[in-house]
Design a protein around this motif. Structure first.
Motif, mmCIF file in Angstrom:
data_model
loop_
_atom_site.group_PDB
_atom_site.id
_atom_site.type_symbol
_atom_site.label_atom_id
_atom_site.label_comp_id
_atom_site.label_asym_id
_atom_site.label_seq_id
_atom_site.Cartn_x
_atom_site.Cartn_y
_atom_site.Cartn_z
ATOM 1 N N ILE A 27 0.897 -1.123 0.055
ATOM 2 C CA ILE A 27 -0.140 0.043 0.013
ATOM 3 C C ILE A 27 0.937 1.289 -0.098
ATOM 4 N N LYS A 28 0.509 2.091 -0.837
ATOM 5 C CA LYS A 28 1.495 3.433 -0.845
ATOM 6 C C LYS A 28 1.033 4.219 0.008
ATOM 7 N N THR A 29 1.483 4.510 1.255
ATOM 8 C CA THR A 29 0.990 5.054 2.450
ATOM 9 C C THR A 29 2.226 5.217 3.275
ATOM 10 N N SER A 33 0.324 5.720 8.974
ATOM 11 C CA SER A 33 -1.187 5.598 8.328
ATOM 12 C C SER A 33 -1.513 4.194 8.247
ATOM 13 N N LEU A 34 -0.420 3.441 7.642
ATOM 14 C CA LEU A 34 -0.715 1.856 7.449
ATOM 15 C C LEU A 34 -0.961 1.233 8.694
ATOM 16 N N ALA A 35 0.065 1.256 9.783
ATOM 17 C CA ALA A 35 -0.165 0.724 11.235
ATOM 18 C C ALA A 35 -1.351 1.354 11.886
ATOM 19 N N LEU A 36 -1.629 2.678 11.717
ATOM 20 C CA LEU A 36 -3.005 3.133 12.483
ATOM 21 C C LEU A 36 -4.099 2.254 12.105
ATOM 22 N N GLY A 37 -3.969 2.238 10.372
ATOM 23 C CA GLY A 37 -5.273 1.861 9.699
ATOM 24 C C GLY A 37 -5.564 0.316 10.273
ATOM 25 N N ILE A 151 10.764 -0.884 8.018
ATOM 26 C CA ILE A 151 11.587 -1.741 7.319
ATOM 27 C C ILE A 151 11.381 -2.071 5.924
ATOM 28 N N ALA A 152 10.103 -2.333 5.578
ATOM 29 C CA ALA A 152 9.656 -2.596 4.424
ATOM 30 C C ALA A 152 9.977 -1.464 3.400
ATOM 31 N N LYS A 153 9.685 -0.297 3.736
ATOM 32 C CA LYS A 153 9.812 0.922 2.820
ATOM 33 C C LYS A 153 11.510 1.222 2.708
ATOM 34 N N LYS A 154 12.153 0.965 3.799
ATOM 35 C CA LYS A 154 13.716 1.172 3.624
ATOM 36 C C LYS A 154 14.260 0.125 2.613
ATOM 37 N N ARG A 155 13.720 -1.119 2.904
ATOM 38 C CA ARG A 155 14.307 -2.141 1.853
ATOM 39 C C ARG A 155 13.715 -1.772 0.343
ATOM 40 N N ARG A 156 12.663 -1.278 0.281
ATOM 41 C CA ARG A 156 12.062 -0.800 -1.106
ATOM 42 C C ARG A 156 13.000 0.084 -1.578
ATOM 43 N N LEU A 157 13.454 1.019 -0.850
ATOM 44 C CA LEU A 157 14.319 2.445 -1.305
ATOM 45 C C LEU A 157 15.537 1.974 -1.508
#
Length: 173
Positions: A27-29, A33-37, A151-157
């Motif tokens: 999810i692109k957020t 926001s992801l954790a809160l949702g 962590i997932a966002k860091k790996r994606r970057l």
């Protein structure tokens, strides 16, 4: 023509969990926001609002700025398999927290068909127990999901940085 062998229950379950995991973290957020949702969805999933859980979760996620899709996915903590055991557990905990209701007699007669006709005292006990379980579950879901999404966002970057030349990467960030 080659016939594919049927997957076992374990393989299907593993594949489904992996699908939702990938769907959630793609999810692109923001991680917040992801954790809160997701935590709102888990909290609402513990409440006895099965027919309208997704509506409650999306509405609450909209109000606090959480991911609406993650909130919908979080409500699947209560599904047709876990619904009755969760209602029984919520009622037991609600009966412990609110001892004046005396709903422990009606707990043994719960079925999927009569769960909504057991009375207001039972409903209050189930909501109380659902909140008592849902708030900590939502809290721990937030912490776990926030860390995992970061962590997932860091790996994606990092993967994007390796895939793009330096000039193009600096322009995209």
């Amino acid at each position: 023509m080659r016939i594919k062998p049927k997957r076992t229950l374990y393989q299907r379950t593993k594949r489904t969990i992996r699908y939702f995991y990938l769907r959630l973290f793609r999810i692109k957020t923001t991680p917040h926001s992801l954790a809160l949702g997701l935590s709102i969805g888990v909290l609402v999933g513990f409440l006895p609002t099965l027919p309208i859980q997704s509506i409650w979760a999306v509405g609450l996620a909209f109000l606090v700025g959480g991911s609406k899709l993650a909130a919908m996915l979080g409500t699947w903590v209560a599904n047709p398999i876990t619904f009755v055991p969760m209602i029984v557990l919520n009622a037991e905990i609600g009966d412990l927290l609110l001892p004046g209701l005396h709903v422990s007699d009606s707990i043994s007669t719960i079925t999927m068909h009569n769960v909504f006709s057991l009375g207001v005292d039972f409903l209050i006990a189930v909501f109380t127990g659902g909140l008592a379980l849902g708030i900590p579950a939502g809290f721990f879901t937030y912490i776990f999901t926030f860390r995992a999404a970061r962590i997932a966002k860091k790996r994606r970057l990092e993967r994007a940085r390796v895939a793009l030349p330096l000039e193009e990467f600096e322009q995209t960030t």
